[in-house]
Design a protein around this motif. Sequence first.
Motif, short mmCIF file in Angstrom:
data_model
loop_
_atom_site.label_atom_id
_atom_site.label_comp_id
_atom_site.label_asym_id
_atom_site.label_seq_id
_atom_site.Cartn_x
_atom_site.Cartn_y
_atom_site.Cartn_z
N VAL A 64 0.81 -1.22 0.00
CA VAL A 64 0.00 0.00 0.00
C VAL A 64 0.84 1.27 0.00
O VAL A 64 0.30 2.36 -0.12
N ALA A 65 2.15 1.15 0.13
CA ALA A 65 3.01 2.32 0.12
C ALA A 65 4.43 1.91 -0.22
O ALA A 65 4.80 0.74 -0.10
N VAL A 66 5.22 2.89 -0.62
CA VAL A 66 6.60 2.63 -1.01
C VAL A 66 7.45 3.88 -0.76
O VAL A 66 6.93 5.00 -0.76
N ALA A 67 8.72 3.67 -0.55
CA ALA A 67 9.71 4.74 -0.52
C ALA A 67 11.02 4.15 -0.98
O ALA A 67 11.25 2.94 -0.87
N ARG A 68 11.85 5.02 -1.52
CA ARG A 68 13.16 4.58 -2.01
C ARG A 68 14.20 5.52 -1.44
O ARG A 68 13.98 6.73 -1.35
N VAL A 69 15.35 4.96 -1.03
CA VAL A 69 16.44 5.77 -0.48
C VAL A 69 17.71 5.50 -1.27
O VAL A 69 18.11 4.35 -1.46
N VAL A 70 18.32 6.57 -1.73
CA VAL A 70 19.63 6.51 -2.35
C VAL A 70 20.61 6.95 -1.26
O VAL A 70 20.48 8.06 -0.74
N THR A 71 21.55 6.08 -0.91
CA THR A 71 22.41 6.37 0.24
C THR A 71 23.78 5.72 0.11
O THR A 71 23.94 4.71 -0.58
N ASP A 72 24.74 6.31 0.81
CA ASP A 72 26.04 5.66 0.94
C ASP A 72 26.05 4.73 2.15
O ASP A 72 27.00 4.02 2.40
N GLY A 73 24.95 4.75 2.91
CA GLY A 73 24.81 3.87 4.07
C GLY A 73 25.65 4.28 5.27
O GLY A 73 25.75 3.54 6.23
N ALA A 74 26.23 5.48 5.20
CA ALA A 74 27.10 5.91 6.30
C ALA A 74 26.85 7.35 6.73
O ALA A 74 26.81 7.63 7.94
N THR A 75 26.69 8.27 5.78
CA THR A 75 26.58 9.68 6.14
C THR A 75 25.44 10.43 5.49
O THR A 75 25.00 11.45 6.01
N PHE A 76 24.95 9.97 4.34
CA PHE A 76 24.02 10.77 3.56
C PHE A 76 22.98 9.89 2.89
O PHE A 76 23.27 8.78 2.46
N ALA A 77 21.75 10.42 2.76
CA ALA A 77 20.69 9.71 2.06
C ALA A 77 19.75 10.70 1.39
O ALA A 77 19.55 11.82 1.87
N TRP A 78 19.18 10.27 0.29
CA TRP A 78 18.14 11.01 -0.41
C TRP A 78 16.89 10.14 -0.37
O TRP A 78 16.89 9.02 -0.90
N LEU A 79 15.85 10.64 0.27
CA LEU A 79 14.57 9.96 0.36
C LEU A 79 13.72 10.39 -0.84
O LEU A 79 13.52 11.58 -1.07
N CYS A 80 13.26 9.40 -1.62
CA CYS A 80 12.50 9.74 -2.83
C CYS A 80 11.45 8.69 -3.13
O CYS A 80 11.39 7.65 -2.47
N ASP A 81 10.66 8.97 -4.13
CA ASP A 81 9.60 8.06 -4.59
C ASP A 81 8.72 7.57 -3.44
O ASP A 81 8.32 6.41 -3.40
N VAL A 82 8.40 8.48 -2.53
CA VAL A 82 7.49 8.15 -1.43
C VAL A 82 6.06 8.24 -1.97
O VAL A 82 5.65 9.29 -2.48
N TYR A 83 5.34 7.15 -1.87
CA TYR A 83 3.98 7.12 -2.41
C TYR A 83 3.11 6.23 -1.54
O TYR A 83 3.52 5.12 -1.19
N VAL A 84 1.91 6.70 -1.23
CA VAL A 84 0.91 5.91 -0.51
C VAL A 84 -0.29 5.75 -1.44
O VAL A 84 -0.79 6.74 -1.99
N ASP A 85 -0.73 4.51 -1.62
CA ASP A 85 -1.88 4.23 -2.47
C ASP A 85 -3.06 5.09 -2.03
O ASP A 85 -3.29 5.28 -0.83
N ARG A 86 -3.79 5.61 -3.01
CA ARG A 86 -4.91 6.50 -2.70
C ARG A 86 -5.91 5.85 -1.74
O ARG A 86 -6.50 6.53 -0.89
N SER A 87 -6.10 4.54 -1.85
CA SER A 87 -7.07 3.85 -0.98
C SER A 87 -6.59 3.73 0.46
O SER A 87 -7.38 3.42 1.36
N ALA A 88 -5.30 3.97 0.70
CA ALA A 88 -4.74 3.82 2.05
C ALA A 88 -4.39 5.16 2.70
O ALA A 88 -3.85 5.20 3.79
N ARG A 89 -4.69 6.25 2.02
CA ARG A 89 -4.35 7.58 2.56
C ARG A 89 -5.29 7.97 3.70
O ARG A 89 -6.37 7.42 3.86
N GLY A 90 -4.82 8.92 4.50
CA GLY A 90 -5.63 9.42 5.61
C GLY A 90 -5.47 8.64 6.89
O GLY A 90 -6.18 8.88 7.86
N ARG A 91 -4.53 7.71 6.91
CA ARG A 91 -4.29 6.88 8.11
C ARG A 91 -2.93 7.14 8.73
O ARG A 91 -2.50 6.40 9.61
N GLY A 92 -2.21 8.13 8.22
CA GLY A 92 -0.89 8.44 8.76
C GLY A 92 0.22 7.54 8.25
O GLY A 92 1.33 7.57 8.79
#
Length: 146
Positions: A64-92
Motif C-alpha cells: 500500500v506504500a513505497v519509498a526509495r532511499v539513495v544512500t552511501d549507508g554511512a553519512t548521507f541519504a536522499w529519500l525519494c519516490d514516497v507514495y501511498v496508495d490512494r485507498s490507504a491515505r488518511g491513516r498516517g
Amino acid sequence: MFTLTRDDGHQLSTEPARLDLDLVHHWLSTDAYWALGRDRETVGRAFADSLPYGVYRPGDGRQVAVARVVTDGATFAWLCDVYVDRSARGRGLGTWLAGQVRDHLATLGVRRIVLATSDAHGVYAKIGFAPVEPDRFMEYDGRGQA
C-alpha cells in the motif's frame, strides 16, 4: 533486511523481493507528479540500486506504500519516490513510513537525509524535516535535455 510492524498491523520491510514493482511503476508513472510517464525499466533499475521500503497491509499483505532511499549507508541519504496508495491515505501511513525510514537510517549512522516535495511539506515537517537554505544547495537537472 529491516522489518517493523505498526500497531494496526501494517508491516514495513526493506526486502526487495516483496516489492510489487509493477504496482509501484503504475503508482509512479500515472499518479506521482515527479515521475509521470516513467517507464517500467527505469523504475526497476532505480529500485534495484537503492534501499527500498515497502508497506504492506494486514491480512492479505498487499503493498500500500513505497519509498526509495539513495544512500552511501554511512553519512548521507536522499529519500525519494514516497507514495501511498490512494485507498490507504488518511491513516498516517506516509508520516509513519518517512519516520521509520529516518529512524532506520539513523541506526546505520546516516545523519543527513534530503528530499524534494512540492505538496507534502507538512507530512515531513511532523517528523523533523525542515526547508534547506537556498544559498547552500545546488543542483544540475538534465531531465529536460535530449
